[in-house]
Write an enzyme that holds these catalytic residues in place. Sequence first.
Site, PDB file in Angstrom:
ATOM      1  N   GLU A 166       0.699  -1.178   0.071  1.00 36.48           N
ATOM      2  CA  GLU A 166       0.048  -0.340  -0.260  1.00 36.48           C
ATOM      3  C   GLU A 166       0.805   1.467  -0.288  1.00 36.48           C
ATOM      4  O   GLU A 166       1.448   1.929   0.924  1.00 36.48           O
ATOM      5  CB  GLU A 166      -1.566   0.037   1.427  1.00 36.48           C
ATOM      6  CG  GLU A 166      -2.451   1.178   1.236  1.00 36.48           C
ATOM      7  CD  GLU A 166      -2.751   1.079   2.303  1.00 36.48           C
ATOM      8  OE1 GLU A 166      -3.115   2.421   2.121  1.00 36.48           O
ATOM      9  OE2 GLU A 166      -2.529   0.335   3.536  1.00 36.48           O
TER      10      GLU A 166
ATOM     11  N   HIS B 298      -9.692   0.894  -0.435  1.00 33.31           N
ATOM     12  CA  HIS B 298     -10.786   0.935   0.801  1.00 33.31           C
ATOM     13  C   HIS B 298     -11.339   2.303   0.347  1.00 33.31           C
ATOM     14  O   HIS B 298     -11.411   3.669   1.217  1.00 33.31           O
ATOM     15  CB  HIS B 298     -10.165   1.733   2.457  1.00 33.31           C
ATOM     16  CG  HIS B 298      -8.550   1.943   2.265  1.00 33.31           C
ATOM     17  ND1 HIS B 298      -8.792   3.125   1.471  1.00 33.31           N
ATOM     18  CD2 HIS B 298      -7.992   2.530   2.886  1.00 33.31           C
ATOM     19  CE1 HIS B 298      -7.018   4.724   1.508  1.00 33.31           C
ATOM     20  NE2 HIS B 298      -6.960   2.973   2.830  1.00 33.31           N
TER      21      HIS B 298
ATOM     22  N   ASP C 209      -8.344  -3.401   7.473  1.00 31.09           N
ATOM     23  CA  ASP C 209      -7.500  -2.620   7.538  1.00 31.09           C
ATOM     24  C   ASP C 209      -7.038  -2.704   8.882  1.00 31.09           C
ATOM     25  O   ASP C 209      -6.347  -1.513   8.933  1.00 31.09           O
ATOM     26  CB  ASP C 209      -8.264  -1.174   6.792  1.00 31.09           C
ATOM     27  CG  ASP C 209      -6.869  -0.061   6.658  1.00 31.09           C
ATOM     28  OD1 ASP C 209      -5.385  -0.448   6.922  1.00 31.09           O
ATOM     29  OD2 ASP C 209      -7.168   1.023   6.683  1.00 31.09           O
TER      30      ASP C 209
END
Length: 381
Positions: free
Chosen positions: A132, A217, A275
Site C-alpha cells: 500500500e 478502502h 485494514d
Amino acid sequence: MTPSFFAPRLFDGQQWQDNVLITIDKGVITALEPDQSPTPTSLPIHGVLVPGFVDVQVNGGGGVMFNQSPTVESLSIMAKAHSRFGTTSLLPTVITDSLVVMERAADAVAEALADKSITKKCVPQVKGIHFEGPHLSSAKKGVHSEKFIRSISDEEFALFCRRDLGTVMVTVAPENVSPSVISELVKEGVVVALGHSNATADIVTKALDAGASGFTHLFNAMSPITGREPGMVGTALMTRDAYCGLIVDFEHVHPMNCQLAMQQKTADKIVLVTDAMAHVGSDETQIDFFDTTIIRHQGKLTLPNGTLAGSVLDMATAVRNTHQTLGLSLADALTMATTTPASFIGQGSKLGAIKVGLPADMVWLDAQLGVEKVWVAGEEV
C-alpha cells in the site's frame, strides 16, 4: 481415517445447500454431498458452515505490525490472530516505507509461501503481499509517512514483479504513476489498485483503462464526489467492473455510504477488508508507528491528533455489520468476504469457496454469526 463433516446449512460461496456431507483428504475437499444424513464418524456442525474469509488488506495483528517486524515469524502471529475471526487467506500489507523494509517484507512472504517440504515456516494463510504505497499522493496520505512517498523506481518495479511472492497487489495514486507503468505492472501479473489519491475522474479513468482493477478502502483517502467533479469516489462507484475495498466498521465509512456502495456495486464487486493494525487479536491499546503512536479507543484507532489510523476490525465483525446492521442478505455479506476478494486478487478458482478440489478452508458460524471453529486446509486452527 478420512475426515468428514456434516453441515445442516452450508454456503458454498455462491448458494446455500442443506444437509451436506463434506469429505476431506489431505486438506482438500474430495466430496460435497447435499441432502445426506450424518454418519457415525462425521463432525456435526451446529449453525452454518461457510468458506474461510479472504482479507486483502492486513497491516498487522496479534500485537505486531508487518512494517515494524517484516519476518515470517510476524506473519505467523498475524495469521493466527486473524484466524480466530474466520480469516483463512490474507495479503499481509506493507504501508509506505523504505525500499529496505519492502524487500525484507517480500523475503518474509516468499519464505511463508515456500513448500512445507522445504521449510517448516510455511504460513498457509498467506497468499501474497499488498504494497500500500509508497507511490501515493501526499495530499491524501492519511497516516502514511510523507518522507517515504516517492515515484516508482526500477528497483521497486522489479520487486513488484518477483515470481516468488504469490499474488502481488500494489496500491498507487494514478496522478503519480502513469498509465504506461500501470499497464506494464498488470502485464507482469501485478494487481493494481487505486487509492490515497486526489486524482480527477479523467486521470482515474485512464488508470482503469490501463489495467487497474480496483480501489483501496473506498471513500477513505481519495478525492470525493462534488457537483462538478466525480473524483475517485464517483469514478469507483460508476465503474461497474472495478472492485472496491470497503472497511465496514462504521468508523471509516458512514453506514449510509456503505449501503450506497453496496447497492451501486453489488456483492460481486465490493470487497470487505479490515485494514487491521496490530491491535486485532491482542490487548494492545497503544503501539508505536514510525515517529508517532496509534491509540485504541474501543473500536477506533487514531493518531494523537485524531487522524484515523487503520482499524481493529476483523472479518467476522465486518460480515455481521453488513448483514445485521446494513440489512444485506447473509449470502451477500459472505460473498463480499469470500468469493469476491478471491476474484479480485485473481484467485477465484483457488479460494473463497467450499468446493470439490479446493483446500478445506472453512468457518463454522453460530446462530449469531460468531466464530465457533476455523479450518485451514482441513486443519483446525
